[in-house]
Every structure is written in C-alpha cells, then in structure tokens.
Design an enzyme around this catalytic site. Sequence first.
Site, PDB file in Angstrom:
ATOM      1  CD  GLN A 240     -84.716   7.395  56.937  1.00 14.43           C
ATOM      2  OE1 GLN A 240     -85.735   8.022  56.763  1.00 14.43           O
ATOM      3  NE2 GLN A 240     -84.460   6.763  58.072  1.00 14.43           N
ATOM      4  NE  ARG A 387     -84.606  11.391  67.304  1.00 15.87           N
ATOM      5  CZ  ARG A 387     -83.728  12.373  67.132  1.00 15.87           C
ATOM      6  NH1 ARG A 387     -84.066  13.455  66.485  1.00 15.87           N
ATOM      7  NH2 ARG A 387     -82.529  12.281  67.631  1.00 15.87           N
ATOM      8  CB  CYS A 388     -90.015   5.237  67.222  1.00 17.61           C
ATOM      9  SG  CYS A 388     -91.391   5.041  66.083  1.00 17.61           S
ATOM     10  CD  GLU A 763     -85.210   5.172  65.608  1.00 12.10           C
ATOM     11  OE1 GLU A 763     -85.251   5.429  64.408  1.00 12.10           O
ATOM     12  OE2 GLU A 763     -85.371   4.030  66.055  1.00 12.10           O
TER      13      GLU A 763
END
Lengths: 809, 284
Positions: A240, A387-388, A763
């Site tokens: 990522q 996802r945040c 997110e």
Amino acid sequence: MKDEVASRKERAENLKGMGCSRKRVEDARFTQGKGNYVDDLKLDGMLFGDFVRSPYAHARITRIDTAAALEVPGVLAVLTAKDLEPLGLHWMPTLAGDKQMVLADGKVLFQGQEVAFVVAEDRYAAADGIEAVEVEYEELPVLVDPFEALTSDVVLREDTVDANGNPVDGAHGPRKHHNHIFTWEAGDKDPTAEVLANAEVVAEETMYYHRTHPCPLETCGCVASMDKVNGKLTLWGTFQAPHAIRTVVSLISGIEEHNIRVISPDIGGGFGNKVGAYPGYVCSVVASIVTGKPVKWIEDRMDNLMTTAFARDYWMKGRISATKDGKITGLHCHVTADHGGFDACADPTKFPAGFMNICTGSYDIPTAYLQVDGAYTNKAPGGVSYRCSFRVTEAVYFIERMIEVLAIELNMDAAELRRINFIKKEQFPYQAALGWEYDSGDYHTAWEKALKAVDYDGLRAEQAQRVEDFKAGKTRKLMGVGLSFFTEIVGAGPVKNCDILGLGMFDSCEIRIHPTGSAIARLGTISQGQGHATTFAQILASEIGLPADSITIEEGDTDTAPYGLGTYGSRSTPVAGAATAMAGRKIRAKAQMIAAYLMEVHDDDVEFDVDRFVVKGAPEKFKTMKEIAFAAYNQAIPGIEPGLEAVSYYDPPNMTYPFGAYVCVMDIDVDTGVTDIRRFYALDDCGTRINPMIIEGQVHGGLTEALAVALGQEIAYDDMGNVKTGTLMDFFLPTAWEVPNYETDYTVTPSPHHPIGAKGVGESPHVGGVPCFSNAVHDAFRAFGLRHTNMPHDHWRIWKTANELGLHG
Amino acid sequence: MIPAAFEYYRPKDMAAVLSILEEHGDEARVMAGGHSLIPMMKLRMADVQHLIDLQDVDGLSGIEIGADAIRIGAMVTQAAIIDHPDLAQTAPILREAALQIADPQVRYMGTVGGNVANGDPGNDMPGLMQCLDAAFTVVGPDGEREIAARDFYEAAYMTAREDQEVLTAISIPLPKGGYAYEKQKRKIGDYATAAAAVQIVKDGAACASASIAMTNLSDTPVYCEAAGAALAGTSVDNAALSAAVAAMLDDIDPTEDNRGPVAFKKHVAGVILRRAITRAWSRA
C-alpha cells in the site's frame, strides 16, 4: 449567448471531469479476470518460499533441524534466524518504532509466527519441505489478556528489560512494566478530572473493541528478484506504500535506494493490511540474493488471518459528564491497547495510538483527556487502521457509544442529545479539546436531513408500539434504531507533525502532457480498488481541460512514480488529489502563457474556460488545451521552455474532516439472536464529490465491512493463544446474502484548505457504520435496561444479552 | 494450504474403484464433490495417498422416482436436487434443505452421496435422511448391502461403511405429509447452529405420525424418535410442541464452538424445532 452556454456545458461533459459518474477504467480488466496481481507474475527460474510457523503462542525454540527438509526433492534452502543474523536481518524495524523478529530468534511470541523459510522450486515442494523441518519447542506461559500482561512476571520480550530485569525505555518513552509498550496522552488531565468531579451528570462505561482483521480478498505476497549482474533488486508486492517499502528495504538491507525498484501491481484490497513490512518480504529478498533467482512468497488465507496485521483490540474506559439538560462538559478516556508480540502499527511516528484523540467526535466538548497504554501479549502483531484513518474507528465507536450511554443516563433521546452538542457550523474551523483543528462542517444540516429521510419520529413511535407488543406477548422481535454521527480525520498529513520512519507524509503528482493533447500522470499513491485511474484523471480533466479519457494515471512503480507515502487512511484524495490539482494548475499556468503568445495578447488578457483559454471579452478568440499542448512542442516561444510538464509535492496544511449521519433500523429475534437489517441510511459529506458513483461504491463497501465487524467478524484466541477464527468458516466475511440494501445520501461542505475542497470518503462508511450497527442492537434492548454489551453482536452474544435481561421467560 | 503428494485415479466403473480400494486399503479414499475431502487434504489433516475421483463412474448420477421410493445416485449434486421438478413435488423437503446448504457454487459441486457418506455432523443431509428413514446402498468386495440412515452414523466421521465400501445410492420411501427443514446459521456457507428436519402426517385434526431429526447438535445427526412420538395423536398444540422439544433436548449433546455455548445451542435447537414442526404442520 444561449448556444454558447449550452456548448460550454457540452464541452465540460466531454471532459468527464469532477462530479461525473464516470465508469471505472480499471473495470475492463477486473471484470474480465485480466487484472495483474502479484501471484500472476511468473519469471524464468522463479522459486517459491514459504514459512514453517509456530504452533505455539509462547515458546522457547530449543532446536531447529533442517536436514530432512533439504532432502525433500525440489527444496533448495531453509533459512532460519541464524542465517539472517550475520546480515542483521533476523529482526526488522516496524513502522511503529518497535522491532520485530523476521524469523524466530530463540523464541516465538504468537501462534503462526515465522520460524523458518523454506525455498523450493515450486510451492508444492516448499509445502513438503515445511513438513520436514523439525522444530523443538519448550512451551512458556501464555499471556493473551493485556491487563494480565501488564502485571505478569512473565517477560515477553527480553529487549524490554535491562540486565537487572528492570524495564528500559521504549520507542515512545518510559515503560511502566516490562510488557508495557508506551503511554500516550492528549488533552488536560487535571481540568478534566475537576469537570467530571463537579458535574451534574456523569455516565461511565467500559467497552472492548474486539480484535479483527482487514482480510483483503487478495492475501499479502511478493516476488523478489536480485539481478546480480547489475546489482539491482526488483520487488513486486502487495504494497500500500511502495516508496516507503523501498526506503525500508534500503535501510535494512544496505542496498542503495537507486538500486531498488518496488512495484505494486494490481492489488486486491488492502484496508490497512498491506501497509507494513512482513517477514515474507525480507526472506524473499534474502532468498533471491542467496540463490540468484526470483523468489515468490504468497500467503494463504490462514497465514493472512492468523499472522498479518490485525486491527482494533482496544479496551476503552470512558467517563462523560453533562449538565442535567444534556450539554456535555467533559470527557475522559483511557485505553489499554493490545498490540500482540510486536508493536507493528502503521501510525505516524508521533502518534503511537493513531488519531485516537479525535474521540471527542462531532461534539463541542470543552474539556477532555485521553490516555492510551500499549501492551505486549502473545498474539499476532499489528494494530493497523482497517478501512479507517489511524485508530479513528475506535475513537468514533467510543464517543458514539458514550453518547448513547449518556442519553440513557439523562433519559433523553439520543438524536436530541447529539443535536444539543454538535459543533455549530459557525464554530469552524473548530479547535477540539484534544488538539485537532476541524476544517469545516455543517453537522446540524446533515443530521436533520438524515432524521427526516428516515422519518425518525415515526420510527420511534413504531418502536414504542413494538415494545408494548413484546411485553404483551404479541411478538418475539424487538426493533432497534441505530444512530451514529461521525467525524473522520483523514489525509495524513502535514509534514510538521506526520511522518512514518521520518518520511514526511506529503504526496505527489507528476504530469506530462503529450504533443497531441493527451497526458500521463504519475502519483505516489497506489490504488487497491479505489479507482484512482478513474478519479485522478477526473481531477486533472477539470484542472487542465483535457478529457479524462485522454489521461493515463500510473501508480505503484518507484522507478517512475514520484515519491509518496502511499494509500491508506483515506489520504489519497486529500493529499495526492491535492498534489494532482496543484500540478495541473502549474500546467495551466504555462498553458496560459503559451495561449497568450499564440493569440498575441498579454498573459493577463486570457482566461481559462473549461477546455481552452479565451481572450477576455472575446470568447470567439481561443486556443484549446489540445492546440496549446501541440504548440508547447512545436513552437519556439521566447522565454518559455519547450514541453508541458509539471510536478507537485503537496504538504497539506491540515487534515480533512469528512463527516456523516447514519441510521440503521434493525429487527432482532430475541429467541435466536438473529438480526435483520430492515433499513440503512447513510449520509456522507466528503466535501467536493469527484465521482458520485465511486463514492456510492465506497460507501457500500465500507458499510459492509462495518456490518461484518459489528455483527460477527473477530480474531478470537483461546487461553493458550490458539487462533479460533483462522479460516473464513469462522471469520465472518459478508456476502451479498448477508448485506442489506443501503440508501446513500450526501451534503457538500468543501474543505476550505484543500485545492478542490475534497475530503476523502473511502473509510468514512466503516468508521460511521460500526457504531451505527452496534447502536441499533443496543437501542433494541434499551427499553429493557441494556446499557452496553461488547461487539461482535453475533447470534449467541445477542441471545446472551436477551437472556441476561430476562427476556427468555 | 498445499496437500501432500497423492496419486489421482479416475476410473470408469465401480469394479475399478473397488480394486483400487482393495489394493491400497485405508491409504485410498473415494472423492465425490470434494468439498470436504480436498480442504482436509490441503490442511494436511487428511492423509490420502490414493485419491479416487468418482465423477467418471457410470450410474451414480440418476434420480429415479418410483412408486414407493426415490432413488438418488451418490453423485447427484445439491444443485441437481434443487433443479429437479418432480423431486420438488414428491419430496419437497429435499429441495428446501438443499437450498440451505452452502452457496450456489458449492452446490454445483457438492453431492448428496458425499454429504451423507463423510459422517460430518455439520452436514445437513444426514439428519434429513434419518428423518426420511432413507437407506444407503454401499458396494464393496463382498457385494452390495443397504444400511439404514438411522443406523449409519457412529461418531464424527465414523460410519457403518467399511473402508473398502463405496456409498452408491440413497433410497428414500416416498415422504408423506407436511415437511420443513429449518436451519439457523451465522452466514451463507456455514454449518448449522441448529437445524431440524420434520415430516409430519395429519389424520383429521390430529397428528398421525411425525419424524424428527436434528443436525450439528451432537457428534452425529440425531434422529429423535421420542420427539416424533410426542406429537403423534396430538393436535400439535403448545403442550405437544413443548413435549417434542423436551424429548429432543434429551437426545442432543451439543458442544461449545464459535457458534456459541451449549446453553445457547440447546435454546436455539428448541426454537428451531418448534418452528419446523409448526411449519410442517401448516403444510400437512
């Protein structure tokens, strides 16, 4: 004039710029099964490596015998910590300032830990080789509970104590105990204690945000290829943050950074799981150097769930105070953070608990204090942002549960309590008690819109009737109305306070306009499904007036892309998106000079108009961007260099603060614990909207992961540190079957400091969704006396709640 | 998740299957849809050195509906059960149950024979076959024999089938009366937290007979004879339902797992059975 207006609209539509629900350019390959993932990579002579993993959660290794494994046909080498030690690679730094064993150095700290790396001609031989490696373990006491770990005599990490057994300082300051990692504080301790002591009303609650896992569809993996002739290492992988990986590889291997090329091909979801560095990367590189051949390492699903970065595992204790009429006066939060065997969070260096200090939420809370204590346990390392943005899901869950508990304490409607305490529109930019400056928001408008859309009063009336019917024995189903209002903090971040391993968290874009009016733009980010190739082209289309369809977006190759910190924490749009706009503006500035030259007027006498520069007041005199692009390459313009290129490195002045209002209507069968989501309404305000279709898709995906976490997804351990949820049979990954229909909505409150006003959205739905689903469960039982029960709200835990409340007769 | 090396066989007839089994003894296993065996091999929990794929063996894929009984070949898939129009008429509980097994992709591969033969207490078809009083045809070196479903299951993964025998077909007496297959699961593809198969015959206003079996609540499927008997002769009123549930609870022996503790499973088993009986009765 009319025609001209129509034609301007038409020209804008042709660009497919910002605001257009342009179809995703990536999907042509993804929907045909023609994506190129790391496991699709096949190189001549490529070998395959895989790990011998520990069956124990805590054990000393007394012997490793690789002789039998080396006899297995096709097995070429078996690496252990002893082989890596001379290279200094048996441990590696984590992004959180800790260090982590690459291969077990004398002991193991969690089940599934990497013990030896078997290199073979194919993955079948590697699997047989793994079976043949003999490892002798001497079991040690297992600590799976962080509170126990923080008082236990058992020393998990020998590097945490001095020769006398006293704790030594960690990366973030003194340790309170040998299994203690750090203390991190924000806000004002004493004033908060005073406010709470003198408050009219105080609500207190302890909640456990359970350990879970991002579980991307594609597991982690890489291919390392060391070219011994030119000394260059190429590393393909599920990264990522490809540039950060290149720097880390260079720092730990000693290979000069220009000799390392990191490539992230298509990535099948990341959700934070693919930010950090894993032992597989290091071992593949070493194996490639040793063998001179490319080496592939790909996790299987169990490896991924059991050993790569987990998320959450926060024990949060809160106290919130208010006046009798519901005005919040103070908030105190203490967190015990379970990090497993190594602190392998992927937070900015100065934030070992991420942005947990956003936990005052969307409310005007004048006084607050937060303290986080990190602990080592015998569990897998991690603590990533699933996802945040960094720990924001935990923070928002905390405050949104505390609000509900306070509403119970005050005997007040929870929607009203929120309304009373929201930060008002005119208070922005808002300085929060725990340190952040919220850029913009209009919470009341969003809240009223959401409540109206779902007929909130009607839902409450229906719920009251349902409670009566239940008490009268007419139904066995309860109804919950889950509310959440969240404020995210994304787009890390300003270099002055955000770095990872000393790398400032700016991001970048480099644009080259081709002579015929098309372009390529390269960024320091990397899409894992977010659709960057689609949306970044849209930003540029609007900024430089060339059609999005004529703009290629390229990411993920460190030899070609400008340096950036990658994609996670919803930072791509806030940071790289801003860099893209700023680079586009540099292109436009040069284009303006070229246009003025071509039309023989002064620079100031031309203005940009969708896809061209026109002479002010004479719109019939213009040069299109396409014409200007060609001119840039074929005209000798005095004082202007040929070509049309730009690069921008964007250091954001602040984070962005997306927000949203969610409502979930849920029916609960109290006899079986089965939940049925009747309705889910999600209003998101992510500032300027680049591609509404992609936003909607992101909201659907984020909500689905929120549903998973709230209703069943967990990484559970038994007392011996065995992972109980190591396969998708027990680890809940929702499918279309379990997912309700989502209604999406929006308001638009642009970020005042972002070049295009965008805030990021990928997110938000996860951050806001988890408390919404959870609050729906809690709300269903509120009339029967429930204050709080921990997630995940799977069937048996809901049944247990109903049982404890006496609802089973 | 890579299995150890194994020999793969794909014989065309049962004689060849049996001769491979005879030659390799318990080192050989037959495979139907492979949805249980292959994952176990990949986890290296099943050591199968000789894998015999049954998919090319003739005569195992038919569904025959006779005057008194239905005969289903061992290689009939769950999808074929769902899509068979006559079967949906004559034995609708098969379709209702098959639709609750796994997901569509798995049902295209997973077979009825594999489901009943594997002896996995989580599988849905074994309990269903006990409810329907089915018999399994097995063939081995000593020829063919039939084993009643209610006698087939000894313990988890232990059945009355000998190692050198192959389950080839299932025969089910034509079911009568109302039916229901009720299953609670955490998600699609999951094994049951609790499941109940019920067939119930109505005579006037009373229950003439009832057959009940439960799934994933013991180390074998549980045929609950007493629960069925508790309904016979009653009007299936609340007292009868409670009696049936109480009888069933005496027969099951669930264990704690990620689905929940024993008390929860017993409670849900009662709720599920009650619902299954009520639905079957409404259809009787």
